[in-house]
Write an enzyme that holds these catalytic residues in place. Structure first.
Site, PDB file in Angstrom:
ATOM      1  N   GLY A  51      -7.599   1.616  -3.055  1.00 47.25           N
ATOM      2  CA  GLY A  51      -7.397   0.198  -2.837  1.00 47.25           C
ATOM      3  C   GLY A  51      -6.366  -0.060  -1.761  1.00 47.25           C
ATOM      4  O   GLY A  51      -5.498  -0.913  -1.911  1.00 47.25           O
ATOM      5  N   HIS A  52      -6.481   0.707  -0.659  1.00 42.35           N
ATOM      6  CA  HIS A  52      -5.546   0.550   0.451  1.00 42.35           C
ATOM      7  C   HIS A  52      -6.125   1.166   1.720  1.00 42.35           C
ATOM      8  O   HIS A  52      -7.151   1.827   1.680  1.00 42.35           O
ATOM      9  CB  HIS A  52      -4.189   1.188   0.118  1.00 42.35           C
ATOM     10  CG  HIS A  52      -4.258   2.672  -0.074  1.00 42.35           C
ATOM     11  ND1 HIS A  52      -4.449   3.254  -1.306  1.00 42.35           N
ATOM     12  CD2 HIS A  52      -4.182   3.701   0.804  1.00 42.35           C
ATOM     13  CE1 HIS A  52      -4.467   4.567  -1.174  1.00 42.35           C
ATOM     14  NE2 HIS A  52      -4.321   4.866   0.102  1.00 42.35           N
ATOM     15  N   ALA A  53      -5.432   0.922   2.818  1.00 43.88           N
ATOM     16  CA  ALA A  53      -5.740   1.558   4.107  1.00 43.88           C
ATOM     17  C   ALA A  53      -4.417   2.004   4.711  1.00 43.88           C
ATOM     18  O   ALA A  53      -3.341   1.543   4.299  1.00 43.88           O
ATOM     19  CB  ALA A  53      -6.448   0.583   5.042  1.00 43.88           C
TER      20      ALA A  53
END
Length: 134
Positions: A51-53
């Site tokens: 749930g991230h970059a």
């Protein structure tokens, strides 16, 4: 970067009657110098990770045991990869949103990273990621 820049990379596999061996060499089997190694395990059923970059960091994920799915998103296109073997992994370049789900019981995800941990390298809000990825 684009989802199409993400790719499955086969790793060396030495098969012997006494068991198989796979190895990963920095900047040889993955397209970056390995700076950090971590792993996910004991993920509860139905849980989601990621749930991230990352702004700079590149990653390579391997299902050392069991299986899981990786959903990648560049802000325009999405792709789902199923990892279930320890002799290949998924290369994820910078600026790709990732979510991991569908973990099997007892699964272990090995992550090789191009950078040391730095919270400022993360996009944890999808709308901020999209705005930066225009």
């Amino acid at each position: 970067m684009k989802v199409s820049d993400c790719k499955i990379i086969d790793l060396p596999k030495i098969a012997e009657p006494s068991g198989n061996l796979t190895f990963i060499e920095s900047a040889r089997h993955v397209p970056f110098e390995i700076v950090r190694v971590y792993y996910l395990y004991d993920v509860p059923g139905g849980a989601q990770r990621g749930g991230h970059a990352h702004k700079i960091l590149e990653e390579f994920l391997v299902a050392i045991s069991g299986s899981f799915d990786v959903v990648l998103d560049d802000g325009r296109d999405k792709a789902r990869f199923h990892l279930d073997r320890p002799f290949y992994g998924l290369y994820i370049p910078r600026m790709i949103w990732r979510e991991l789900d569908n973990f099997s019981s007892g699964s272990v995800c090995l992550a090789l990273a191009s950078e040391y941990y730095d919270e400022s390298d993360y996009f944890r809000d999808y709308s901020e990621f999209q705005a930066a990825n225009v």
